[in-house]
Motif scaffolding. Structure first.
Motif, PDB file in Angstrom:
ATOM      1  N   UNK A 187       0.872  -1.172   0.000  1.00 45.07           N
ATOM      2  CA  UNK A 187       0.000   0.000   0.000  1.00 45.07           C
ATOM      3  C   UNK A 187       0.908   1.221   0.000  1.00 45.07           C
ATOM      4  N   UNK A 188       0.586   2.189  -0.792  1.00 43.78           N
ATOM      5  CA  UNK A 188       1.374   3.421  -0.843  1.00 43.78           C
ATOM      6  C   UNK A 188       0.595   4.539  -0.135  1.00 43.78           C
ATOM      7  N   UNK A 189       1.251   5.211   0.763  1.00 47.34           N
ATOM      8  CA  UNK A 189       0.573   6.293   1.478  1.00 47.34           C
ATOM      9  C   UNK A 189       0.176   7.414   0.517  1.00 47.34           C
ATOM     10  N   UNK A 190       0.818   7.474  -0.656  1.00 47.72           N
ATOM     11  CA  UNK A 190       0.463   8.481  -1.650  1.00 47.72           C
ATOM     12  C   UNK A 190      -0.931   8.239  -2.229  1.00 47.72           C
ATOM     13  N   UNK A 191      -1.496   7.092  -1.976  1.00 47.82           N
ATOM     14  CA  UNK A 191      -2.837   6.767  -2.475  1.00 47.82           C
ATOM     15  C   UNK A 191      -3.927   7.522  -1.722  1.00 47.82           C
ATOM     16  N   UNK A 192      -3.587   8.185  -0.636  1.00 48.76           N
ATOM     17  CA  UNK A 192      -4.600   8.863   0.172  1.00 48.76           C
ATOM     18  C   UNK A 192      -5.480   9.763  -0.682  1.00 48.76           C
ATOM     19  N   UNK A 193      -4.888  10.630  -1.485  1.00 46.37           N
ATOM     20  CA  UNK A 193      -5.682  11.561  -2.294  1.00 46.37           C
ATOM     21  C   UNK A 193      -6.542  10.830  -3.317  1.00 46.37           C
ATOM     22  N   UNK A 194      -5.989   9.810  -3.967  1.00 45.79           N
ATOM     23  CA  UNK A 194      -6.751   9.041  -4.954  1.00 45.79           C
ATOM     24  C   UNK A 194      -7.945   8.348  -4.291  1.00 45.79           C
ATOM     25  N   UNK A 195      -7.697   7.696  -3.168  1.00 41.26           N
ATOM     26  CA  UNK A 195      -8.776   7.001  -2.468  1.00 41.26           C
ATOM     27  C   UNK A 195      -9.825   7.993  -1.983  1.00 41.26           C
ATOM     28  N   UNK A 196      -9.335   9.104  -1.466  1.00 41.47           N
ATOM     29  CA  UNK A 196     -10.259  10.112  -0.963  1.00 41.47           C
ATOM     30  C   UNK A 196     -11.161  10.630  -2.077  1.00 41.47           C
ATOM     31  N   UNK A 197     -10.578  10.905  -3.232  1.00 38.72           N
ATOM     32  CA  UNK A 197     -11.356  11.393  -4.373  1.00 38.72           C
ATOM     33  C   UNK A 197     -12.423  10.390  -4.802  1.00 38.72           C
ATOM     34  N   UNK A 198     -12.080   9.111  -4.757  1.00 38.50           N
ATOM     35  CA  UNK A 198     -13.027   8.063  -5.159  1.00 38.50           C
ATOM     36  C   UNK A 198     -14.173   7.914  -4.161  1.00 38.50           C
ATOM     37  N   UNK A 199     -13.942   8.260  -2.909  1.00 40.04           N
ATOM     38  CA  UNK A 199     -14.946   8.010  -1.877  1.00 40.04           C
ATOM     39  C   UNK A 199     -15.732   9.247  -1.451  1.00 40.04           C
ATOM     40  N   UNK A 200     -15.145  10.403  -1.551  1.00 32.24           N
ATOM     41  CA  UNK A 200     -15.787  11.637  -1.077  1.00 32.24           C
ATOM     42  C   UNK A 200     -16.668  12.216  -2.191  1.00 32.24           C
ATOM     43  N   UNK A 201     -17.844  11.635  -2.371  1.00 30.65           N
ATOM     44  CA  UNK A 201     -18.749  12.025  -3.465  1.00 30.65           C
ATOM     45  C   UNK A 201     -19.175  13.481  -3.412  1.00 30.65           C
ATOM     46  N   UNK A 202     -19.424  13.988  -2.225  1.00 33.27           N
ATOM     47  CA  UNK A 202     -19.972  15.337  -2.126  1.00 33.27           C
ATOM     48  C   UNK A 202     -18.897  16.424  -2.022  1.00 33.27           C
ATOM     49  N   UNK A 203     -17.623  16.020  -2.038  1.00 35.91           N
ATOM     50  CA  UNK A 203     -16.539  16.988  -2.007  1.00 35.91           C
ATOM     51  C   UNK A 203     -16.403  17.739  -0.689  1.00 35.91           C
TER      52      UNK A 203
END
Length: 108
Positions: free
Chosen positions: A50-66
């Motif tokens: 797991x790469x900690x750099x994935x935080x932003x990518x994962x967050x973007x995929x999950x945070x639908x309402x921004x």
């Protein structure tokens, strides 16, 4: 633990959706912040690829309402969009406790 044992007797295993959400939401505000997500990925990275750099990518995929936070509904609805993360969480989930083995919350 008694509730999980009851579920297991009925063939229901802990899910990486609600069990993990509750464990990662250490502020107990029913939302996962970027800090909480980064902490999860950091601890998983000690055991899994797991790469900690994935935080932003994962967050973007999950945070639908921004909103900058992942609600419980967003987490449950969108975890399937991240099959690698979901598989890691499922593998790491202790079926007896419903908690991640590789993640320790602030209370632990």
């Amino acid at each position: 633990l008694a509730q999980i044992a009851k579920f297991r007797r009925n063939g229901i295993l802990p899910s990486p959706a609600l069990c993990v959400f509750n464990q990662v939401d250490w502020s107990k505000d029913r939302k996962i912040s970027r800090t909480e997500m980064a902490r999860l990925l950091q601890q998983l990275a000690e055991t899994y690829t797991v790469k900690t750099q994935w935080t932003n990518m994962f967050f973007s995929a999950m945070d639908n309402d921004g909103s900058g936070e992942i609600s419980e509904k967003e987490w449950c609805d969108n975890l399937a969009k991240l099959p690698k993360l979901k598989a890691i969480l499922q593998h790491d989930l202790d079926p007896m406790t419903g908690r991640l083995r590789s993640y320790h919350s602030i209370e632990d």
